[in-house]
Design an enzyme around this catalytic site. Structure first.
Site, PDB file in Angstrom:
ATOM      1  N   SER A 199     -29.513  27.907 -49.980  1.00 52.95           N
ATOM      2  CA  SER A 199     -28.379  28.356 -49.181  1.00 52.95           C
ATOM      3  C   SER A 199     -28.116  27.357 -48.069  1.00 52.95           C
ATOM      4  O   SER A 199     -28.780  26.345 -47.954  1.00 52.95           O
ATOM      5  CB  SER A 199     -28.668  29.743 -48.586  1.00 52.95           C
ATOM      6  OG  SER A 199     -29.693  29.646 -47.607  1.00 52.95           O
ATOM      7  N   LYS A 200     -27.126  27.670 -47.238  1.00 49.78           N
ATOM      8  CA  LYS A 200     -26.729  26.780 -46.147  1.00 49.78           C
ATOM      9  C   LYS A 200     -27.892  26.448 -45.212  1.00 49.78           C
ATOM     10  O   LYS A 200     -27.959  25.370 -44.653  1.00 49.78           O
ATOM     11  CB  LYS A 200     -25.594  27.416 -45.331  1.00 49.78           C
ATOM     12  CG  LYS A 200     -24.276  27.509 -46.078  1.00 49.78           C
ATOM     13  CD  LYS A 200     -23.551  26.172 -46.050  1.00 49.78           C
ATOM     14  CE  LYS A 200     -22.185  26.310 -46.701  1.00 49.78           C
ATOM     15  NZ  LYS A 200     -21.497  25.024 -46.794  1.00 49.78           N
ATOM     16  N   ARG A 201     -28.806  27.391 -45.053  1.00 48.25           N
ATOM     17  CA  ARG A 201     -29.893  27.146 -44.091  1.00 48.25           C
ATOM     18  C   ARG A 201     -30.831  26.036 -44.566  1.00 48.25           C
ATOM     19  O   ARG A 201     -31.617  25.506 -43.785  1.00 48.25           O
ATOM     20  CB  ARG A 201     -30.670  28.434 -43.824  1.00 48.25           C
ATOM     21  CG  ARG A 201     -31.558  28.886 -44.971  1.00 48.25           C
ATOM     22  CD  ARG A 201     -32.364  30.122 -44.612  1.00 48.25           C
ATOM     23  NE  ARG A 201     -33.173  30.558 -45.719  1.00 48.25           N
ATOM     24  CZ  ARG A 201     -32.746  31.301 -46.738  1.00 48.25           C
ATOM     25  NH1 ARG A 201     -31.483  31.676 -46.780  1.00 48.25           N
ATOM     26  NH2 ARG A 201     -33.562  31.676 -47.707  1.00 48.25           N
TER      27      ARG A 201
END
Length: 464
Positions: A238-240
């Site tokens: 994911s973006k993290r």
């Protein structure tokens, strides 16, 4: 054997992310390795979430990776009349039926089944009622009630689902629009797709789609489902975990051949080989070597590959790619000839083009705009060092030319005559002309800067 036809069918509700790009790469490689066709379809039937910007970003990402497709680009939204013609044919054949149950009634059926310990699904109450079209009515598939739906997954092997586990899924909504599973089947059949490689999040759709193929009286393609990509924490990427859109990696200074190589190796192998050209990927790719378990995204591995491809690139190519990264960092864009002088000194050490720009920027800023590391100034530009810098300035100004060999010989002669070690001489000189203690070899740095800039920076340093 007939020609292999694969496809990539993204939904333009966001950018081309790493997982989608890898699926596209595997589908492209399967087609190219077998001399087949690779098709592209934009599944833009979600009108609220699909945007032209996302479509453009997907196409840009595909182009950046070099995943050229065959034939015309297909937009699913333009094919609604073809999808509905297929639904009408199923109604005519008796393999689909009209249903007037409301969403609330269907949810009540599912709740009742849950309470009784059964599979929560539509109970088929309209199946044999012979209803026709009417307000609020949907069309459902008349799915088999017993037996199993089986297929041999190209990646995961044989998969079977009991038909009693599945319900009569909706083919056409009450507003007349076809559902995803129906549209995908019709489009893949019309486009002649023979092999579908996609993410394992589609595994639950496959038995349903096979039932639709059978209800339409057409043969299904072969299916294969590739495992997910996980972040370093073993959770869904994911973006993290950093940028997950391939165009973001482009902006970070990753070369497309590094990303292509990295993603192809993320869940596929060919012996112990790590580095592949496009031609080698096509020649070596086989479905049998796709992994069956989730792959972990490793940024360090991507950076290692990227540094390899930066080293392998021609200076001329890098000189074409670097200017926009100077612009993105609000740095002056160097003249091409100056850039070409500096590039060979950073190719062996840069992991990304952005790092390349940041570390080499001191070469190109105006002499009076050079920023000095104050700690380095305090440590190395001592009164004794300034005296030596003044002597070296005179020596450098008098050289017959400013080539690397001439500068290197002059520095060596100065060290020998001064009685000091090279390190004692080098760091003050490096800080004076670069502003910091980090640069390529000193003679290379001075030669790339040129005589005029070197002397101007020494003059400025002597006044600090």
């Amino acid at each position: 054997m007939s020609e292999i036809v694969t496809r990539f069918a993204p939904s333009p509700t966001g950018y081309l992310h790493v997982g989608g790009a890898r699926t596209a790469i595997f589908s492209w490689l399967l087609a190219r390795s077998q001399g087949g066709k690779f098709l592209l379809r934009i599944e833009d039937t979600d009108r609220e979430r699909s945007t032209p910007e996302a479509t453009r970003a997907i196409l840009d990402g595909m182009a950046w990776l070099g995943l050229e497709h065959d034939g015309e680009l297909v937009y699913q939204s333009e094919r609604g009349h073809i999808h509905n013609a297929a639904v009408d044919a199923m109604l005519e054949a008796g393999t689909a039926y009209w249903c007037e149950c409301t969403p609330e009634e269907v949810e009540a059926m599912r709740e009742k089944a849950r309470a009784e310990g059964r599979k929560p699904k539509y109970d088929g109450r309209c199946r044999e009622r012979g209803l026709g079209p009417g307000p609020g009515r949907v069309v459902r598939l008349k799915a088999p009630l017993d037996g199993v739906t089986s297929y041999d997954d190209m990646v995961k092997g044989p998969i079977s689902v009991a038909n009693e586990e599945m319900d009569d899924l909706i083919l056409r909504r009450s507003d007349g629009s076809p559902t995803y599973n129906l549209a995908v089947v019709v489009d893949d059949s019309d486009m002649g797709v023979t092999h579908v490689l996609r993410g394992e999040d589609h595994i639950s759709n496959t038995p349903r789609q096979i039932q639709i193929y059978r209800a339409l009286g057409i043969s299904a393609p072969r299916f294969g489902h590739v495992p997910m990509i996980l972040g370093p924490d073993k959770k869904k990427l994911s973006k993290r975990h950093g940028a997950t859109s391939v165009v973001e990696y482009d902006a970070q200074g990753i070369l497309p051949e590094a990303m292509l190589n990295y993603l192809a190796r993320l869940g596929w192998s060919h012996g112990d080989q790590e580095i592949f050209s496009r031609e080698e990927l096509i020649r070596c790719f086989s479905i049998e070597n796709l992994g069956t378990s989730a792959a972990v995204f490793d940024m360090d591995k991507l950076l290692w590959l990227n540094s390899h491809y930066i080293k392998e690139s021609s200076p001329e190519r890098l000189a074409d790619l670097l200017p926009r990264h100077f612009e993105a960092l609000s740095l002056p864009v160097p003249e091409r000839e100056a850039l070409l002088r500096v590039i060979p000194h950073y190719q062996p050490r840069a992991k990304t083009l952005v790092e390349f720009v940041r570390n080499s920027a001191f070469f190109f800023v105006a002499d009076d705009a050079l920023i000095y590391d104050q700690a380095a100034v305090a440590k190395f530009l001592t009164p004794e060092a300034r005296e030596r810098l003044a002597q070296m300035r005179g020596m450098l100004a008098a050289l017959p030319d400013f080539g690397e060999e001439t500068v290197e010989r002059a520095l060596g002669e100065y060290v020998a005559s001064s009685g000091a070690s090279f390190k004692v001489i080098a760091q003050p000189l490096r800080v004076a002309v670069t502003g910091s203690t980090q640069s390529p070899g000193l003679h290379q740095t001075l030669a790339a800067l040129g005589r005029e800039k070197t002397l101007a920076r020494l003059d400025r340093a002597l006044k600090l």
